[in-house]
Write a protein that holds these residues in place. Structure first.
Motif, PDB file in Angstrom:
ATOM      1  N   ASP A  82       0.844  -1.192   0.000  1.00  0.00           N
ATOM      2  CA  ASP A  82       0.000   0.000   0.000  1.00  0.00           C
ATOM      3  C   ASP A  82       0.881   1.245   0.000  1.00  0.00           C
ATOM      4  O   ASP A  82       1.869   1.332   0.729  1.00  0.00           O
ATOM      5  N   SER A  83       0.542   2.196  -0.854  1.00  0.00           N
ATOM      6  CA  SER A  83       1.283   3.448  -0.909  1.00  0.00           C
ATOM      7  C   SER A  83       0.373   4.502  -1.530  1.00  0.00           C
ATOM      8  O   SER A  83      -0.740   4.203  -1.958  1.00  0.00           O
ATOM      9  N   ASP A  84       0.868   5.733  -1.546  1.00  0.00           N
ATOM     10  CA  ASP A  84       0.077   6.806  -2.138  1.00  0.00           C
ATOM     11  C   ASP A  84       0.447   7.035  -3.597  1.00  0.00           C
ATOM     12  O   ASP A  84       0.123   8.070  -4.175  1.00  0.00           O
ATOM     13  N   SER A 110       1.246  10.254  -6.524  1.00  0.00           N
ATOM     14  CA  SER A 110      -0.084  10.833  -6.711  1.00  0.00           C
ATOM     15  C   SER A 110      -0.093  12.326  -6.404  1.00  0.00           C
ATOM     16  O   SER A 110      -0.975  13.059  -6.861  1.00  0.00           O
ATOM     17  N   ASN A 111       0.891  12.787  -5.633  1.00  0.00           N
ATOM     18  CA  ASN A 111       0.906  14.198  -5.234  1.00  0.00           C
ATOM     19  C   ASN A 111       1.819  15.041  -6.111  1.00  0.00           C
ATOM     20  O   ASN A 111       2.226  16.124  -5.740  1.00  0.00           O
TER      21      ASN A 111
END
Length: 300
Positions: free
Chosen positions: A147-149, A272-273
């Motif tokens: 899991d990661s962003d 994602s950022n």
């Protein structure tokens, strides 16, 4: 140092967590980088970076400024490309070494021909790098992902096989099923993510089963595992494309073909950022096209 260069330098310091690394990336001296950031902070009247002996990280104001600078520089790059300016700059990509040498490198002349102003910094690794901290734009990884962003773009599925050398099979016999592995040895592969030995996998009518059988050799490198299989040191599992030449020449033999390992998904990831710069977007589109063709040619 002009304002645009100072903004680019500031962003790189945030991403790399280091004045030294950022200065190296942008080919400026460490003192010049420090002076430019100090001048930027003086002009804005606020501290943007919190410095320590080991790491540099943005303050709350610095993080907001970084996000805004990111939007500005991406918009500027897009504007340049829309008006007809050629894309330029370096794309930093991290991938598994064999994928780099087998798939990406042979196709890079085509990419450079399409985009003569772009350069590629190609890193090799198995672990899931911190893209911002290490200054990487995107990564290509195989297998299940933690899991990661990060945003994940599937590239395809690598079909796996179980192999052994003729000499090994002559000594230990050819197993007929996953339950017929008594007296056999595996080349134990140590996962760089979990630090655990990966068991052999077999797909049966009752689902996926795993087998941990004796191993006299423990390896942590994929190339070492392949070479060990060629030398007759045990059973090994890896994507079929890794063994294609050996299987054709007879240097390795596929075993338990009715019980293949689970296929390995291959993915392209990016933060994602972070707004995608045009140079990164065109590389990712090209890579997805490249791997799509590769999988069309290598689907059993």
């Amino acid at each position: 140092m002009d304002r645009l260069t100072s903004l680019t330098l500031f962003m790189r310091v945030v991403e790399r967590g280091s004045f030294t690394a950022a200065a190296h990336d942008l080919s400026v001296s460490r003192p010049a980088a420090t002076a430019a950031i100090q001048a930027l902070e003086q002009r804005l009247g606020t501290r943007l970076l919190q410095r320590s002996t080991r790491h540099v990280q943005p303050t709350e104001e610095g993080l907001l400024y970084y996000q805004r600078c990111q939007s500005i520089l991406t918009a500027l790059e897009e504007a340049d490309s829309m008006i007809g300016g050629a894309l330029s700059g370096t794309i930093r990509v991290d991938t598994v070494g064999h994928l780099a040498r087998t798939i990406l490198l042979p196709a890079l002349p085509d990419f450079f021909s399409r985009y003569p102003g772009l350069n590629v910094h190609l890193g090799e690794g198995e672990r899931l790098v911190n893209l911002l901290r290490e200054g990487v734009d995107c990564v290509i990884r195989g297998g299940p992902l933690p899991d990661s962003d990060m945003i994940v773009r599937p590239l395809g599925v690598l079909h796996e096989v179980t192999v052994a050398s003729p000499a090994y099979l002559a000594q230990h016999g050819i197993p007929a099923s996953p339950d017929d592995l008594d007296g056999h040895q595996m080349i134990a592969f140590l996962s760089s993510r979990t630090r655990q030995v990966l068991p052999l996998e077999f797909t049966t009518r009752n689902g996926l089963v795993e087998r941990l059988i004796p191993a006299r050799l423990l390896v942590s490198g994929a190339e070492t595992c392949v070479e060990a299989a060629r030398l007759g040191l045990g059973l090994a599992q890896a994507p079929r494309y890794r063994f294609e030449e050996d299987l054709v020449t007879g240097g390795l033999v596929e075993v338990l073909s009715d019980y293949p390992p689970a296929p390995t998904p291959l993915s392209l990831l990016y933060p994602s950022n972070r707004q995608l710069a045009p140079r990164v977007r065109v590389f990712m589109d090209w890579a997805r096209e490249l791997f799509s063709e590769f999988f069309r040619q290598h689907t059993p």
